[in-house]
Each structure stands twice: as C-alpha cells, then as structure tokens.
Design an enzyme around this catalytic site. Structure first.
Site, short mmCIF file in Angstrom:
data_model
loop_
_atom_site.label_atom_id
_atom_site.label_comp_id
_atom_site.label_asym_id
_atom_site.label_seq_id
_atom_site.Cartn_x
_atom_site.Cartn_y
_atom_site.Cartn_z
N GLU A 146 -18.37 -7.58 -4.26
CA GLU A 146 -19.43 -8.36 -4.92
C GLU A 146 -20.34 -9.01 -3.89
O GLU A 146 -21.50 -9.32 -4.19
CB GLU A 146 -18.82 -9.48 -5.79
CG GLU A 146 -18.10 -9.01 -7.04
CD GLU A 146 -16.64 -8.62 -6.82
OE1 GLU A 146 -16.22 -8.48 -5.64
OE2 GLU A 146 -15.92 -8.45 -7.82
N GLU B 199 -12.99 -3.33 1.58
CA GLU B 199 -11.67 -3.89 1.29
C GLU B 199 -11.71 -5.40 1.51
O GLU B 199 -12.15 -5.86 2.57
CB GLU B 199 -10.60 -3.23 2.20
CG GLU B 199 -9.23 -3.87 2.18
CD GLU B 199 -8.59 -3.96 0.79
OE1 GLU B 199 -8.75 -3.02 -0.01
OE2 GLU B 199 -7.95 -4.99 0.51
N GLN C 105 0.85 -1.20 0.00
CA GLN C 105 0.00 0.00 0.00
C GLN C 105 0.89 1.24 0.00
O GLN C 105 0.59 2.23 -0.68
CB GLN C 105 -0.93 0.00 1.24
CG GLN C 105 -1.89 -1.18 1.30
CD GLN C 105 -3.05 -1.10 0.30
OE1 GLN C 105 -3.37 -0.03 -0.21
NE2 GLN C 105 -3.66 -2.24 0.00
N ARG D 27 -0.21 9.62 -9.09
CA ARG D 27 -1.46 8.97 -8.71
C ARG D 27 -2.15 9.73 -7.58
O ARG D 27 -3.33 10.08 -7.65
CB ARG D 27 -1.15 7.54 -8.26
CG ARG D 27 -2.32 6.66 -7.96
CD ARG D 27 -1.87 5.36 -7.25
NE ARG D 27 -1.89 5.51 -5.81
CZ ARG D 27 -2.79 4.96 -5.01
NH1 ARG D 27 -3.73 4.18 -5.50
NH2 ARG D 27 -2.76 5.16 -3.70
N GLU E 4 -5.19 -7.20 -13.89
CA GLU E 4 -5.83 -7.38 -12.57
C GLU E 4 -7.34 -7.55 -12.69
O GLU E 4 -7.97 -8.03 -11.75
CB GLU E 4 -5.52 -6.25 -11.58
CG GLU E 4 -4.05 -6.12 -11.23
CD GLU E 4 -3.79 -5.09 -10.16
OE1 GLU E 4 -4.62 -4.89 -9.27
OE2 GLU E 4 -2.70 -4.47 -10.21
N GLU F 219 -9.59 3.06 -7.06
CA GLU F 219 -8.34 3.03 -7.84
C GLU F 219 -8.15 1.57 -8.22
O GLU F 219 -7.67 0.77 -7.44
CB GLU F 219 -7.18 3.56 -6.99
CG GLU F 219 -5.99 3.97 -7.83
CD GLU F 219 -5.15 2.78 -8.26
OE1 GLU F 219 -5.56 2.03 -9.19
OE2 GLU F 219 -4.08 2.59 -7.65
N GLY G 71 -12.41 -1.18 -2.85
CA GLY G 71 -11.01 -1.55 -2.64
C GLY G 71 -10.28 -0.42 -1.94
O GLY G 71 -9.36 0.19 -2.49
C1 LIG Z 1 -4.87 -0.63 -6.25
S1 LIG Z 1 -5.35 -0.88 -4.58
C2 LIG Z 1 -5.96 0.72 -4.15
C3 LIG Z 1 -5.99 0.96 -2.66
C4 LIG Z 1 -6.48 2.35 -2.26
N1 LIG Z 1 -7.83 2.59 -2.72
C5 LIG Z 1 -5.57 3.42 -2.79
O1 LIG Z 1 -5.98 4.11 -3.72
O2 LIG Z 1 -4.46 3.57 -2.28
C6 LIG Z 1 -6.79 -1.85 -4.80
C7 LIG Z 1 -7.38 -2.39 -3.52
O3 LIG Z 1 -8.64 -2.96 -3.82
C8 LIG Z 1 -8.80 -4.18 -3.13
N2 LIG Z 1 -9.76 -4.95 -3.91
C9 LIG Z 1 -9.59 -5.44 -5.17
N3 LIG Z 1 -10.70 -6.07 -5.58
C10 LIG Z 1 -11.60 -5.99 -4.57
C11 LIG Z 1 -12.93 -6.46 -4.38
N4 LIG Z 1 -13.53 -7.16 -5.33
N5 LIG Z 1 -13.55 -6.20 -3.22
C12 LIG Z 1 -12.92 -5.51 -2.23
N6 LIG Z 1 -11.65 -5.05 -2.34
C13 LIG Z 1 -11.00 -5.27 -3.49
C14 LIG Z 1 -7.40 -4.76 -3.05
O4 LIG Z 1 -7.26 -5.68 -2.00
C15 LIG Z 1 -6.57 -3.49 -2.87
O5 LIG Z 1 -6.36 -3.20 -1.51
#
Ligand SMILES: C[S@@+](CC[C@H](N)C(=O)[O-])C[C@H]1O[C@@H](n2cnc3c(N)ncnc32)[C@H](O)[C@@H]1O
Length: 384
Positions: free
Chosen positions: A131, A102, A47, A56, A154, A145, A80
């Site tokens: 979901e 999350e 993170q 970003r 991804e 994001e 997420g």
């Molecule tokens: C690219 S990171 C972004 C984290 C934060 N939003 C940021 O901008 O710093 C994506 C996050 O989404 C979570 N994530 C991905 N798919 C998800 C889902 N279907 N449901 C919940 N969380 C999800 C991942 O575990 C990850 O922590």
C-alpha cells in the site's frame, strides 16, 4: 500454516452504524497489525511450511509455466513475495521485470534467494507494505498468494486490491483470477469430542469453585456463567482446522461466494452474505459444516490462460493442503435423512477487535423431502 494471530489487544472501533449512516472501518494501527499478523511471516520455518504444500506449489508453478505467454517479456508485481518463490518463477518464465514486494524482513532472504538463482537483474525485492510503496511503471501481471483459512481470513486480499487499483495496467492479468468459497454439511467425531472437552472443563470449574468456597470462604458462583461462555467459545464456537475425508461430506457442497479478482472490491468481501440449499445424501448425523475455497488461474477474458489451472482446498482422499478446511461444529448433532433440505444462511464479517480474523453466523433450517420442517439451528463462530 497460515499466519496466526492472538486476536487480542487491537485498537480501533468496529465498523458500525451511527445515526443511520454506515461508518467506515476504523484505521488499522500498523504497529499492532505488524505484531499480530506480519511478524510470523518473517520466520523461514513459516515460509517453509507454505513452500512444502505441494498442492499449493504445483498449482502456482503450473499456472505460470503453462501460461508463459502471460509472463514472457512482461512486467510483474508479486504482492507479498515472502521467500520470493513466485517472483523467481515469474522471472524464469521470461518476465522482463518483476517487482517483489514484502512487508517483513523476509525480504532480505528473498533478495538472497533471487541473487543465488542469478535473477537479480530481473527481480527487484522491495521491503515495505504494498500500500505504501511506489513503482516506476504499471505492470502486466499481479501475482499473489493471499488466501487465508476459508479464503478471507487474514484480509490480505485488501492489499492485492489496493495494488491492482494502483499498479495493474488496464489490460493486466490477475494470478489467481477468480476465487470461490464453499460450505457443506458434514459428519465428524469432533462434535462429540469437543462437547466432552467442554463438559470436562465445566466439571473442573465446579470442583474448583467448591474448593475455593470451602478452603478460602469465597463464593465463585457468579462467575460460572461467564466461564461457561468463555469455554463454549473456545471448544464449540471456534472453527477447527481439519483435513476432512470426502466421505464426511453428507450433502451437496454449496457455493457461498464467487469473485473475480480483477473487479472485486473491499466492500464486497468485508461482509459475505449467502443463502443456499444443500440436500442430504443419506441417513446420517449432521454434526456441523465444513468451509473451504478454491482459486482459478484463467487469465482475463480478452487475454485468457492457455491452460486453466485450479487450486482447490476441498476435502480430498489424496491431497491435503496446509489450509485444510474450517469446521464449524454443532454441540448437539441432528439425525438427518436422504433428501432432507438444508436452507443454510451464512454471514461472514471481520472481527471487531482484529480485522484479519472472522466472525461467521451460521443458520440452518432443515426440511424433510416432503417439505415438513424438521429442526432449526443458528450459531456464531469465530475463525481465529
Ligand atoms: C501467504 S504468504 C505468501 C508468500 C509467497 N508469495 C509464497 O507464495 O510462498 C504472504 C506474504 O505476503 C506478505 N504480505 C502480506 N500483506 C502484505 C502487504 N500489504 N504488503 C507486503 N507484503 C505483504 C506477508 O508478510 C507474507 O510473507
């Protein structure tokens, strides 16, 4: 860095065609998906990498704080939330309620961060897949994001689509609102270096094979071809992360995909097909192609942003993002001239073994400015 995956032991079959009817994609094994994909996001160092990407961070920060009218008094869903940063900013911009979802145990850290910043009455952190969770109300804004290498690696946008279709009000706004993918011809020393690495690996195989024969009496030559294919995939066909200088872009960048996050569908992104033309801008060597993306924060037509913000991962002299660009190298570079036309074909689909990884078929027909055909090229690449 984005989440990495071993691309390995995924269950399920590939989407395919049986009896002329297109079958739907196989169900995703959630445990395998967690092990291959989500688990890396549960580490703070990961993170932190994303939180250290200034391009970003500035884009998301400005998109929220220069468009407070979208947040003040509104309900927000952060898909997420990771560390919780976007949820926290949404609350600081005046949101009435923020649902921060999350999938990983990072949710515990997000909850702590929210509390430490005095926002626990506004931001509710929910651990679970977006979901699967249920919210008590529909929301005015979905922020996320979700972008991977070359935008779609991804496949996280699927989750955002699912959240949008279930939880966004008909008048709601998506953050970001639009996304685009770009492809451009490039010059790079990577071609030569990777070709040398491949030649070295094959020379090493020949020595190894000779030794096995002379010391242990076993002829390995039947395995030479599969070894060569394996090494070709590793050194040449696997897209390479790179921070390209704009001077390495030797022709017009071409738009290969454009999408409106409010209306995009999964079937639209499962396979991206594009035929575009790029014009070479000088006498040089075509060594491959660079792929990148940008996203825009424009609100929606009936409720536009007061300040349009863009996050771009294009080659830049000043800014590098953690996404960089994906480079598809050619092991045999081609001399090109100013005005040469490249007819580029791109087909990007999901890997059969792991729906979060991508396969990219690139084709290129080169014609001189006069229209005379020059060379043609076609190759399969993997974004792993
Ligand atoms: C690219 S990171 C972004 C984290 C934060 N939003 C940021 O901008 O710093 C994506 C996050 O989404 C979570 N994530 C991905 N798919 C998800 C889902 N279907 N449901 C919940 N969380 C999800 C991942 O575990 C990850 O922590």
């Amino acid at each position: 860095m984005r989440s990495s995956s071993n691309g390995g032991a995924m269950s399920g079959r590939a989407p395919g065609t049986f009896g002329g009817v297109k079958s739907s994609p196989p169900p995703v094994d959630k445990e395998v998906d967690y092990a291959n994909y989500f688990c890396t996001y549960s580490f703070l160092y990961h993170q932190k990498d994303m939180l250290s990407d200034r391009v970003r961070m500035d884009a998301y920060y400005n998109s929220i704080f220069e468009n407070k009218h979208h947040f003040a008094g509104k309900t927000v869903l952060d898909v997420g939330t990771g560390s919780g940063i976007l949820a926290i900013w949404s609350a600081q911009a005046g949101a009435r309620k923020v649902y921060a979802v999350e999938a990983t145990t990072m949710a515990d850290h997000a909850r702590a961060l929210v509390k430490a910043n005095g926002l626990e009455d506004i931001v509710e952190v929910i651990q679970g897949s977006v979901e699967d969770i249920s919210l008590p109300e529909k929301v005015d804004v979905i922020i996320s994001e979700w972008m991977g290498y070359f935008l779609l690696r991804e496949s996280m946008f699927d989750s955002v689509i699912s959240a949008r279709d279930r939880w966004l009000k008909p008048t709601g706004v998506m953050y970001p609102s639009h996304a685009r993918m770009w492809l451009a011809p490039i010059k790079s020393t990577l071609s030569e270096r990777k070709k040398n690495d491949l030649d070295g690996a094959m020379a090493d195989w020949d020595n190894f094979s000779d030794e096995i024969k002379s010391y242990y009496g076993v002829d390995m030559s039947v395995l030479t071809k599969p070894f060569a294919q394996e090494q070709e995939k590793h050194y040449i066909q696997t897209a390479v992360w790179n921070d390209l200088n704009p001077l390495q872009v030797i022709g017009t960048p071409t738009l290969v995909k454009e999408m409106d996050c409010l209306t995009a569908t999964v079937s639209e992104i499962e396979e991206v097909r594009s035929n575009v033309t790029s014009v070479i801008n000088g006498h040089t060597t075509l060594c491959g192609f660079g792929g990148w993306f940008d996203v825009q924060f424009r609100g929606r037509k009936e409720d536009p942003a007061q300040q349009d913000i863009e996050l771009t991962t294009a080659p830049s002299e000043r800014h590098c993002t953690h996404w960089g660009q994906q480079v598809f190298i050619m092991s045999n570079p081609i001399n090109v001239e100013e005005g040469d036309n490249l007819n580029l074909g791109l087909v990007m689909s999901r890997s059969k073994e792991n729906h979060r990884l991508m396969e990219v078929e690139l084709s290129c027909e080169i014609k001189e400015a006069s229209g005379n055909p020059k060379e043609a090229f076609k190759k399969m690449y993997f974004i792993e």
